[in-house]
Design an enzyme around this catalytic site. Sequence first.
Site, PDB file in Angstrom:
ATOM      1  N   THR A  53       3.070  -1.121   8.684  1.00 54.72           N
ATOM      2  CA  THR A  53       3.557  -1.989   9.770  1.00 54.72           C
ATOM      3  C   THR A  53       3.734  -3.440   9.344  1.00 54.72           C
ATOM      4  OG1 THR A  53       1.294  -2.476  10.440  1.00 54.72           O
ATOM      5  CG2 THR A  53       2.365  -0.593  11.517  1.00 54.72           C
ATOM      6  N   CYS A  80       3.221  -3.081   4.005  1.00 53.52           N
ATOM      7  CA  CYS A  80       2.400  -1.905   4.324  1.00 53.52           C
ATOM      8  C   CYS A  80       3.158  -1.102   5.380  1.00 53.52           C
ATOM      9  CB  CYS A  80       0.981  -2.288   4.757  1.00 53.52           C
ATOM     10  SG  CYS A  80       0.844  -3.276   6.250  1.00 53.52           S
ATOM     11  N   HIS A 115      10.190 -23.836   9.824  1.00 55.60           N
ATOM     12  CA  HIS A 115       9.156 -24.450  10.669  1.00 55.60           C
ATOM     13  C   HIS A 115       7.733 -24.282  10.132  1.00 55.60           C
ATOM     14  CE1 HIS A 115      11.608 -24.697  14.682  1.00 55.60           C
ATOM     15  NE2 HIS A 115      12.311 -25.073  13.629  1.00 55.60           N
ATOM     16  N   HIS A 141       6.789 -30.584  11.915  1.00 51.25           N
ATOM     17  CA  HIS A 141       6.406 -29.287  11.347  1.00 51.25           C
ATOM     18  C   HIS A 141       5.310 -29.456  10.300  1.00 51.25           C
ATOM     19  CE1 HIS A 141       9.419 -27.413  13.667  1.00 51.25           C
ATOM     20  NE2 HIS A 141      10.445 -27.927  13.017  1.00 51.25           N
ATOM     21  N   ASP A 166       0.875  -1.175   0.000  1.00 52.46           N
ATOM     22  CA  ASP A 166       0.000   0.000   0.000  1.00 52.46           C
ATOM     23  C   ASP A 166       0.916   1.230   0.000  1.00 52.46           C
ATOM     24  OD1 ASP A 166       0.948   0.272   2.582  1.00 52.46           O
ATOM     25  OD2 ASP A 166      -1.021   0.316   3.532  1.00 52.46           O
TER      26      ASP A 166
END
Length: 143
Positions: free
Chosen positions: A67, A65, A98, A134, A8
Amino acid sequence: MKIAIGSDHGGYGLKQQIVAFLDKQGYTFKDYGHYDASSCDYNDVAKVVANDVSEGKVDRGILICGTGIGMSIQANKVKGIRAALVHDCFTAEMTRLHNDSNVLAMGGRVIGIDLALHIVKIWLETPFSDADRHQRRIDKIEK
Ligand code: RB5
């Protein structure tokens, strides 16, 4: 490996740096925008990138973005997506080993360019460990 990348406005600057890096390193990628720093909704870009990963049109997605949080939350709504929000090299490696994460989310307002590029490199180059435990846990996520 085919990569889809998107951002964004909050991630636009870092996304441009990553695009230049992928290009220089010879990766096959498609830039899904945003193509400038004007305001937009992270949801729309996250959805198209996540859908293409989910449908196997590309192998991996990278979403940026401000954050990384909105992008990762939105991407993880799409079936088959394991989006990891990563801001350090250790978790970049561990989420591949993992979690077999198929989308990398980062915050353009959180980390610097050099660290972000290092994370991208680690995340793209680290294989899934293939350990039974996993895979079992990933299967539980899918269910
Ligand atoms: C946009 O201002 C910002 O909210 C967005 O880039 C992201 O950080 C949301 O999680």
